[in-house]
Design a protein around this motif. Structure first.
Motif, short mmCIF file in Angstrom:
data_model
loop_
_atom_site.label_atom_id
_atom_site.label_comp_id
_atom_site.label_asym_id
_atom_site.label_seq_id
_atom_site.Cartn_x
_atom_site.Cartn_y
_atom_site.Cartn_z
N GLU B 108 0.83 -1.20 0.00
CA GLU B 108 0.00 0.00 0.00
C GLU B 108 0.87 1.26 0.00
N ASN B 132 -5.37 -5.78 -1.36
CA ASN B 132 -6.16 -5.42 -2.54
C ASN B 132 -5.32 -5.60 -3.81
N ASP B 134 -4.48 -3.48 -6.18
CA ASP B 134 -3.51 -2.41 -6.38
C ASP B 134 -2.19 -2.75 -5.66
N SER B 135 -2.31 -3.22 -4.44
CA SER B 135 -1.12 -3.58 -3.66
C SER B 135 -0.44 -4.82 -4.22
N SER B 289 -14.49 1.36 4.11
CA SER B 289 -14.98 1.12 2.74
C SER B 289 -16.04 0.02 2.73
N THR B 304 -1.49 8.30 -0.57
CA THR B 304 -2.32 7.85 -1.68
C THR B 304 -2.83 6.44 -1.47
N ARG B 305 -3.01 6.03 -0.24
CA ARG B 305 -3.55 4.70 0.02
C ARG B 305 -4.87 4.54 -0.75
N LEU B 306 -5.07 3.40 -1.34
CA LEU B 306 -6.27 3.12 -2.13
C LEU B 306 -7.54 3.41 -1.33
N CYS B 307 -8.39 4.31 -1.84
CA CYS B 307 -9.60 4.72 -1.12
C CYS B 307 -10.85 4.44 -1.94
N SER B 308 -11.94 4.15 -1.26
CA SER B 308 -13.24 4.11 -1.90
C SER B 308 -13.86 5.52 -1.81
N ILE B 339 -13.31 -3.29 -1.99
CA ILE B 339 -11.95 -3.18 -2.55
C ILE B 339 -10.90 -3.74 -1.60
N TYR B 340 -11.19 -3.79 -0.30
CA TYR B 340 -10.24 -4.36 0.66
C TYR B 340 -10.65 -5.78 1.06
#
Lengths: 366, 366, 366, 366
Positions: B108, B132, B134-135, B289, B304-308, B339-340
């Motif tokens: 992340e 997730n 992305d990670s 999320s 910039t951690r992946l966010c909903s 997403i998580y």
């Protein structure tokens, strides 16, 4: 260190610990002073035992001691070198204390635990000084900001360049060995001779004595004068020492002289003059490329580290080792190759550090 | 832990230390026992001071203590979680001792020192369990072998899935708070209320009190019931505590109730029911999320951690914070987003660990 | 410290650590600077947990950190004070490093682990500064060379002598408390008031909350204004804090105001003006004797420490405590007694240290 | 250990660390297992450097590691032996953790730092097992409760008694030495031979090489077969080793054979058969008295330790040493003297420990 010390806009502070301060592995404090450096902090953290457990203990103590030193010295930048197990805790200490971290020789690919440690430090460091283009590219692929990565070549080549310019290579070596005899019969280095430098493979703890014994067995068929250097202090070091002692007791080899440690100047001349360097030290690959020294690189420790044509890599099998040595004996010296830099790394590093402006908060680039 | 404990081919060993064993931060030992877990090793390594220097000391002591624990317990695999400053030394200890290292929540992108620590652990770990896609992709780009990277979702969502199934969310919370009053006036949670969870930004040591004060200022214009949670033990923790104490002394806010620590089950229900979570905790982004909780995420800590879509990120400015809270108050709850992960991470991790066959010697893939 | 700093032939170096540097227990660094002292080395070694295990860990870390500090500072003499668990490792570090060790307040007889620590330090120390004749005699009986033992009185009395000379004792106290309110309702100190100072008995770990609760129960029958001081950081400290918190939550006592820490000047004036000091602190026995303060000394912690007539010792039973307090309330102030010195200890110590010539190799005298 | 292990009401737990686990000083783990003991906790804490600073570091790490071990093992009593620098931290750890502390060989008078450490441990210990009446009396004079002091004799004499009963003393020694050659020419032990055992005097750090050189010089005039044992790991150990190495390089003495370490059984037979033990080891004084071995005890290390007539004490001057050796050569063996016990210490200690009922809270008796 010399380049930083001589730079007008930089102040050098020197921190030493672990094996560097221990007599048994060659305490470098006095050498540093002779070379005109002042040691600003010196700490003892090497926990005896030379096994995986004490590697962890030593690293823990390094973290504790280094943080006190950084608190006293308040450096703006901490510069760490390479990939040893006692370098990672220094890097951790620096970044936890919000100090900029610079790192040399990152991005290379090798074996042993060093491989993991090296890339792990890269992910902590703010400024990178890889030793070749291949490593530069890899560090950028690791998500580091290309503006903070500089291919300056290997700092060790700075010294080699200076030393090799000296015309009396072998004379200097002979003079040194006339005064320092190590253990075992004194060898004649005026003709073909071997150098052995074999370090423990920590992830292969328990087999390091066998690997050393195989090398000695391969060497016994040549009976050429051989200078063997003591291993570093990694876990497994004792296994190697034991194998050497045992071999000497069993066979009293007339061709084998053992040294705990050699001044780096002497080692360079030895590497320059040897018929073949045998073992798993990185010096054959790095310094050896500029010197054109024939090298037999054994086992997994150097893995896929960028090599010039002077290096033949073999398995740990005694026959493979023997054949590779024979090939190098026949081939003789190689042409110099500057894949690891042209001997100006120090000056480049000092200039970059004097102007650097980096954000303490790192972010991966992708 | 539950999934590993229940798996036929795995044996669970639990190691706790640092803040987890200290009363002041909420000792989890007794909670673990209540939940049916046995603590196999417990060590005290949190050096008081809560500044960058003691972070390094605490990490050094963690290395020393963890290595003794690993020597006693002889685990086959060490599984570490996330990116805290006291997790990296555990990872270092494991790999120095030739133990396979598995890592959850790697890959992340966030702010603070955690960003560096997380990727540094990835470069040490043998097996990766990102939360997730992305990670997952980022870990592979970091040169890790894709065969050793598994997108299993976030383990915390397993618990959320189970808890959210309970119909009496707010009743459970009210019951808990009727028995635990924390500090400050008891708040009515039956209507709209806020939750504040703000942790120190260690790379911004010295400013954490200001950040906290800004939040309290923004909240003062709403005067809605607010539950504020104590910060974690990172450097800067004291700055935040001081800011809260000072604010309470100056303004005696009728709307503010402070808790040192909440059981995770209670926290989930609170997060599920809150009109808005305010601060820089990752829980709003991750657990939030799946729950669809409105979140105002402040400052650089989560980067910039992946966010909903449930998350609005703002600066540390009190006006920005106030506006973002107003928006979330109007918007109300969001749709659940997985997403998580979908709440099966634990079972997936246990299955993978039970079959894993990985080489102790890592090599970067490029 | 003042006397050493002002002495022409001595150079003062100040080393602080453990609780002295931690905000929670009252960091004294800034106070030292305000008082004109420079801190030469400051280390963080207090491992959180406040139990017997962390006492040992904290001591271990003190040994590691102090040795680095001594190596950096190269003192000729290390002067340690009293009998705290974190003083013994400092003494050990000094003698292992071949530094002369001087010790104040040795030879006294008390309870808790301090009793063992005190005499153990005496057997390590080269120069002794007991605070009274009784202690002088005991140190000599312990086999120490009488030429190295000096009855200089208690250094704390130096400060008392200076402070007591000030005519506005209570005004100073009132001014301080008008600006510092601690926790709980502000008390009127212009008439009769109590001071409570109760520390953990480490060898009785597990019972310290009961002892504190008994004291509060005894005090509740008087309902006189009471200033309660937070305990020190020994194992059991958390038990006492918990007992106080619980009592405040249950009974919201209007007569109880709690302070984490008080400047020593304020404490002296408080001790001088109080109707009775209650607890197990040594200050009632030592400073109290010179001031003539009525003292109720509870339980085993002070054991048979030399007392003047101002002290009544009782069991931990709430009724015994209550009766003793009643007696002291009726009695009022006592005549000053200088069994712990006349307030010139500092100057005497500095003079002796400036001329001392002691053999590093100790031998028992019998 | 044997007596405790065989006692019905006691359970033996064995804890080893510092030099005992390090290969270089002779790791005793495997010997313990061969002898039928189980090692319950083993820790590595010997910080390399062999100087006063690392003595302190090693002790600090011992405190940290021992406390973890005690927490895991929960012993009722910790039994420590003698007066080494790494024993004091074990004692400190035990008493800080509220564990009863028993101590053997207290109350003796010697030189070096051991003198201070020994009496310091006595003031921490709850139960005392001195090795002779003189020491018993001294411990009582130190203010220890006579009911807790037991003159049981020296436990080492238990082993001597058993070994000396064996008729083939010298044969056993010869067999061992036929298989273990150490360093240097193999010596003939069937006639008169010397044993040298010289340890560092830590308070005289910097002079230990001179002391060793003086001994070798004195021995050179006899040219009798000599077995020299490596020093222990105290600060100064490296000075002694260096002196021996240098002497061997300069003079290649035909009469000198060096051993890192000898099994205690072999050492006893050697001590029983030698024409003279030379050095500053306590074994000549203790075990030597029961065996009647001629001993030349050099310098201040043993100070005024209780001696039988078999011991001649000299200065560090080579001529004094030479004269004393000549006298002992002429005198030959002495009559056995049991001032250090009759060989039943182990059984006595086990019986006492099995019935002991001591208060954790110590108080000095006067």
């Amino acid at each position: 260190m010399l380049a930083i010390q001589e730079h007008n806009d930089l102040e050098l502070q020197v921190l030493i610990g672990t094996a560097s301060v221990v007599d048994r592995y060659g305490d470098i404090s006095s050498q540093l002073e002779k070379d005109g450096f002042c040691v600003n902090a010196k700490f003892y953290n090497l926990v005896e035992g030379e096994n995986p457990l004490t590697m962890a203990k030593t690293a823990g103590l390094a973290l504790i001691e280094a943080s006190t030193a950084f608190d006293n010295l308040s450096p703006d930048i901490v510069l760490v070198i390479g990939d040893r197990y006692d370098v990672l805790p220094i890097a951790v200490s620096a970044i936890y204390m919000n100090i900029l971290l610079a790192h040399t020789m990152g991005g290379e690919v090798t074996g042993t635990i060093d491989e993991s440690i090296r890339h792990s430090i890269t992910k902590l460091a703010h400024i990178h000084f890889p030793a070749n283009q291949d490593s530069f590219d890899r560090i950028v692929r690791l998500g580091e900001n290309p503006d903070c990565v500089y291919n300056v070549g290997c700092p060790r080549n700075d010294l080699i360049k200076a030393e090799v310019a000296s015309p009396d290579s072998l004379l200097i070596v002979q003079d040194y060995f006339s005064k320092n005899v190590g253990v075992g019969p004194v060898q004649d280095l005026s003709n073909k001779f071997f150098v052995v430098s074999q370090h423990p493979v920590t992830t292969d703890y328990g087999n390091n004595d066998l690997y050393m014994t195989n090398i000695l067995e391969a060497l016994s068929s040549f009976e050429l004068p051989t200078i063997l250097l003591w291993p570093n202090s990694d876990a497994g070091s004792d296994e190697i020492s034991r194998a050497v002692r045992k071999y000497r007791e069993l066979y009293s080899p007339s061709w084998l002289q053992v040294f705990k440690d050699l001044p780096v100047q002497i080692y360079i001349h030895l590497l320059n003059a040897t018929a073949c360097l045998i073992g798993n030290s990185s010096s054959g690959i790095r310094e050896g490329s500029l010197l054109g020294s024939p090298v037999v690189n054994i086992g997994s420790r150097q893995n896929t580290r960028l090599c010039s044509s002077n290096v033949i890599t073999t398995s740990n099998d005694p026959n493979d080792i023997k054949n590779a040595i024979s090939y190098q004996l026949t081939h003789g010296k190689y042409t110099s190759d500057s894949i690891y830099g042209d001997g100006t790394a120090g000056v480049q590093i000092a200039n970059i550090l004097s102007k650097v402006s980096v954000n303490l908060q790192k972010t991966i680039t992708y």
